[in-house]
Design a protein around this motif. Structure first.
Motif, PDB file in Angstrom:
ATOM      1  N   UNK A  80      15.991   8.494  24.073  1.00  0.00           N
ATOM      2  CA  UNK A  80      16.346   7.117  23.745  1.00  0.00           C
ATOM      3  C   UNK A  80      15.083   6.367  23.341  1.00  0.00           C
ATOM      4  N   UNK A  81      15.153   5.644  22.226  1.00  0.00           N
ATOM      5  CA  UNK A  81      14.037   4.828  21.756  1.00  0.00           C
ATOM      6  C   UNK A  81      14.134   3.439  22.375  1.00  0.00           C
ATOM      7  N   UNK A  82      12.960   2.859  22.642  1.00  0.00           N
ATOM      8  CA  UNK A  82      12.934   1.531  23.262  1.00  0.00           C
ATOM      9  C   UNK A  82      12.011   0.617  22.472  1.00  0.00           C
ATOM     10  N   UNK A  83      12.536  -0.591  22.161  1.00  0.00           N
ATOM     11  CA  UNK A  83      11.827  -1.562  21.337  1.00  0.00           C
ATOM     12  C   UNK A  83      11.707  -2.871  22.111  1.00  0.00           C
ATOM     13  N   UNK A  84      10.511  -3.469  22.055  1.00  0.00           N
ATOM     14  CA  UNK A  84      10.279  -4.751  22.713  1.00  0.00           C
ATOM     15  C   UNK A  84       9.853  -5.777  21.674  1.00  0.00           C
ATOM     16  N   UNK A  85      10.498  -6.934  21.699  1.00  0.00           N
ATOM     17  CA  UNK A  85      10.157  -8.068  20.838  1.00  0.00           C
ATOM     18  C   UNK A  85       9.367  -9.074  21.675  1.00  0.00           C
ATOM     19  N   UNK A  86       8.244  -9.580  21.124  1.00  0.00           N
ATOM     20  CA  UNK A  86       7.373 -10.447  21.907  1.00  0.00           C
ATOM     21  C   UNK A  86       7.006 -11.712  21.134  1.00  0.00           C
ATOM     22  N   UNK A  87       7.164 -12.858  21.802  1.00  0.00           N
ATOM     23  CA  UNK A  87       6.664 -14.136  21.275  1.00  0.00           C
ATOM     24  C   UNK A  87       5.904 -14.830  22.397  1.00  0.00           C
ATOM     25  N   UNK A  88       5.693 -16.115  22.287  1.00  0.00           N
ATOM     26  CA  UNK A  88       4.890 -16.826  23.279  1.00  0.00           C
ATOM     27  C   UNK A  88       5.634 -17.010  24.608  1.00  0.00           C
ATOM     28  N   UNK A  89       6.735 -17.753  24.584  1.00  0.00           N
ATOM     29  CA  UNK A  89       7.429 -18.084  25.829  1.00  0.00           C
ATOM     30  C   UNK A  89       8.694 -17.304  26.093  1.00  0.00           C
ATOM     31  N   UNK A  90       9.092 -16.460  25.126  1.00  0.00           N
ATOM     32  CA  UNK A  90      10.307 -15.657  25.240  1.00  0.00           C
ATOM     33  C   UNK A  90      11.557 -16.534  25.359  1.00  0.00           C
ATOM     34  N   UNK A  91      11.553 -17.663  24.605  1.00  0.00           N
ATOM     35  CA  UNK A  91      12.755 -18.509  24.594  1.00  0.00           C
ATOM     36  C   UNK A  91      13.255 -18.837  23.191  1.00  0.00           C
ATOM     37  N   UNK A  92      12.455 -18.570  22.160  1.00  0.00           N
ATOM     38  CA  UNK A  92      12.882 -18.915  20.792  1.00  0.00           C
ATOM     39  C   UNK A  92      12.986 -17.681  19.900  1.00  0.00           C
ATOM     40  N   UNK A  93      11.837 -17.154  19.500  1.00  0.00           N
ATOM     41  CA  UNK A  93      11.809 -16.084  18.505  1.00  0.00           C
ATOM     42  C   UNK A  93      12.204 -14.722  19.058  1.00  0.00           C
ATOM     43  N   UNK A  94      11.579 -14.299  20.141  1.00  0.00           N
ATOM     44  CA  UNK A  94      11.850 -12.937  20.627  1.00  0.00           C
ATOM     45  C   UNK A  94      13.274 -12.750  21.156  1.00  0.00           C
ATOM     46  N   UNK A  95      13.908 -13.744  21.778  1.00  0.00           N
ATOM     47  CA  UNK A  95      15.314 -13.546  22.146  1.00  0.00           C
ATOM     48  C   UNK A  95      16.202 -13.337  20.916  1.00  0.00           C
ATOM     49  N   UNK A  96      15.902 -14.078  19.844  1.00  0.00           N
ATOM     50  CA  UNK A  96      16.658 -13.884  18.607  1.00  0.00           C
ATOM     51  C   UNK A  96      16.421 -12.492  18.045  1.00  0.00           C
ATOM     52  N   UNK A  97      15.153 -12.080  17.998  1.00  0.00           N
ATOM     53  CA  UNK A  97      14.828 -10.753  17.463  1.00  0.00           C
ATOM     54  C   UNK A  97      15.506  -9.657  18.287  1.00  0.00           C
ATOM     55  N   UNK A  98      15.512  -9.830  19.594  1.00  0.00           N
ATOM     56  CA  UNK A  98      16.180  -8.855  20.469  1.00  0.00           C
ATOM     57  C   UNK A  98      17.654  -8.732  20.099  1.00  0.00           C
ATOM     58  N   UNK A  99      18.345  -9.841  20.027  1.00  0.00           N
ATOM     59  CA  UNK A  99      19.785  -9.821  19.750  1.00  0.00           C
ATOM     60  C   UNK A  99      20.087  -9.317  18.343  1.00  0.00           C
ATOM     61  N   UNK A 100      19.279  -9.735  17.382  1.00  0.00           N
ATOM     62  CA  UNK A 100      19.511  -9.310  16.002  1.00  0.00           C
ATOM     63  C   UNK A 100      19.370  -7.793  15.888  1.00  0.00           C
ATOM     64  N   UNK A 101      18.276  -7.249  16.428  1.00  0.00           N
ATOM     65  CA  UNK A 101      18.096  -5.796  16.331  1.00  0.00           C
ATOM     66  C   UNK A 101      19.171  -5.060  17.109  1.00  0.00           C
ATOM     67  N   UNK A 102      19.533  -5.553  18.290  1.00  0.00           N
ATOM     68  CA  UNK A 102      20.597  -4.919  19.072  1.00  0.00           C
ATOM     69  C   UNK A 102      21.887  -4.816  18.263  1.00  0.00           C
ATOM     70  N   UNK A 103      22.154  -5.852  17.455  1.00  0.00           N
ATOM     71  CA  UNK A 103      23.394  -5.861  16.675  1.00  0.00           C
ATOM     72  C   UNK A 103      23.376  -4.855  15.525  1.00  0.00           C
ATOM     73  N   UNK A 104      22.219  -4.323  15.212  1.00  0.00           N
ATOM     74  CA  UNK A 104      22.063  -3.437  14.053  1.00  0.00           C
ATOM     75  C   UNK A 104      21.869  -1.964  14.411  1.00  0.00           C
ATOM     76  N   UNK A 105      21.745  -1.677  15.724  1.00  0.00           N
ATOM     77  CA  UNK A 105      21.481  -0.298  16.140  1.00  0.00           C
ATOM     78  C   UNK A 105      22.534   0.183  17.126  1.00  0.00           C
ATOM     79  N   UNK A 106      22.552   1.479  17.345  1.00  0.00           N
ATOM     80  CA  UNK A 106      23.449   2.092  18.314  1.00  0.00           C
ATOM     81  C   UNK A 106      22.824   1.931  19.702  1.00  0.00           C
TER      82      UNK A 106
END
Length: 150
Positions: free
Chosen positions: A1-27
């Motif tokens: 299993x591959x694991x990806x981490x998205x990182x921004x400053x406070x983890x409340x704006x950009x990285x939560x969006x990136x997490x959800x967007x990528x999750x929606x595009x992968x198995x």
């Protein structure tokens, strides 16, 4: 299993969006996506309401996410670490223990614009349009990342 981490400053704006967007595009049975921040200002809190709202407009639910801080052990857990800007990049690299850790860290927009080190702007102090712009940038970058991970 591959694991990806998205990182921004406070983890409340950009990285939560990136997490959800990528999750929606992968198995999700093959790829795990998570997010973190380089600062602990918002640890344990939900994403910014504006991130929650823009995600919802695109059919993604991020309201249950909780902000957390990037830790050295994340280098052991994740195969790929995508950061939103140069400051995040430097903050993560300061915790790297060796070359293998360093090689896991990438500027997310380099997936669209190789070696340009373009930044995803922090929309926190901006208006709603800033969040939409960030969403669109991350959506494009995550398209590329998802294809690479398949």
């Amino acid at each position: 299993m591959k694991k990806v981490l998205m990182v921004c400053l406070g983890n409340i704006c950009r990285s939560p969006l990136a997490e959800a967007i990528l999750q929606s595009k992968v198995n999700s049975k093959e790829i795990v996506v998570d997010s973190a921040g380089t600062a602990d200002y918002h640890t344990g809190k939900q994403p910014d309401i504006r991130s929650i709202e823009i995600a919802a407009k695109f059919g993604l639910d991020i309201h249950k996410q909780k902000a957390r801080t990037f830790e050295v052990r994340n280098f052991d857990t994740f195969d790929h670490i995508y950061v939103m800007d140069k400051s995040n990049y430097q903050n993560v690299l300061e915790l790297a223990r060796d070359k293998n850790d360093v090689l896991k860290v990438k500027m997310i927009l380099n997936e669209l614009h190789p070696n340009k080190n373009l930044e995803v702007p922090d929309p926190y102090y901006g208006g709603d349009q800033g969040f939409k712009n960030v969403y669109n940038m991350l959506d494009e970058a995550c398209d590329v990342i998802a294809k690479q991970l398949q």
